[in-house]
Design an enzyme around this catalytic site. Sequence first.
Site: not given
Length: 386
Positions: A157, A227, A322, A355-356
């Site tokens: 990232s 968050r 992602d 994405h994680d």
Amino acid sequence: MPDTLPADSVGLVTPQKHAFDAPLELDCGRTLPAYELVYETYGKLNADASNAVLICHALSGDHHAAGYHSMEDRKPGWWETCIGPGKPIDTDRFFVVSSNNLGGCRGSTGPMSINPDKGKPYGPDFPIVTVRDWVRSQARLADVLGIQQWAAIVGGSLGGMQAMQWTIDFPERLRHALLIAAAPKLSAQNIGFNEVARQAIMSDPDFHEGHYYEHKVIPRRGLMLARMLGHITYLSDESMRAKFGRELREGKLKFGFDVDFQVESYLRYQGQVFVEKFDANTYLLMTKALDYFDPAADYNDSLSHALASAQAEFLVLSFTSDWRFAPARSREIVKALLDNRKKVTYAEIEAHHGHDAFLMPIKDYLDVFHSYMARVATRLHDNTAS
């Protein structure tokens, strides 16, 4: 509680700190007269310092990438999956360095640090920092550690963006660059997500224009919302559907605005936990660094021209689900490298994690990562530990 740590862990680690007295000129036009960087190291530096690997962290990451800080606190570093004996970044072969970026909230100089001119925390007066600023500070840390050239610089990232910037600014100082779930710049949509997150923080009544330390409060609601929004973008629809579906928390609808669904409960919990361990001003800084990253801007908007001076070999990895940094963005990087006839390996990993995924123990991902780093290791100048 077990009295031993996993055999494939680097074990107990202690953060280190270095104080830099030489001023650091920043892209924003300001200068930090002095600053500190906190970092951790794993493994041993070999005789000719050829086996060093730099880990660059993402938005909410820090220097604690692997191992454990104590036997009581059994939470491992954020990239424990990939760093350790026998893992892709094998600490039996590499000397690994992981630092907390400037502007961070885990010990490196940032908004929570004391401003020497005012005798109180910088707060919103801390200068905006960029990926290039981080790379310059990391290069100085390498000098302190006696590392003239990294065997590899690795990041996921925002960390991958730092690795890319290294190949542009210090092309002779790294032999391999691993860009994982990265992008050459943010899309308008991604900048939009970051702006909504910043507005959530700055509109919190406890934000006090960034001077909340002096009021002994935290903009909890704003940071929590930021968050929660970010966390949604790090996951895929498939992963959220598999994990939560439309499952009700208590088995029935409440016909109100409290938590009905398990996903609501999960996001609130993630937001609440994040508030206790991260600083709101740092979150603002990190998202701006993401927004501003665009190495092609200095080269007539040509990424090919930006990467023309790169000397490293590249591994570029993306993940099918992602949607924040989609595979197409990684392929833009690959094309720019191929335009320059650079050596690049590319893999698009089938994964439903979003994405994680770069943080997850996905077999195909770890296999590719491990194979590439094994090749890096076989090319070390001296494999004898000092």
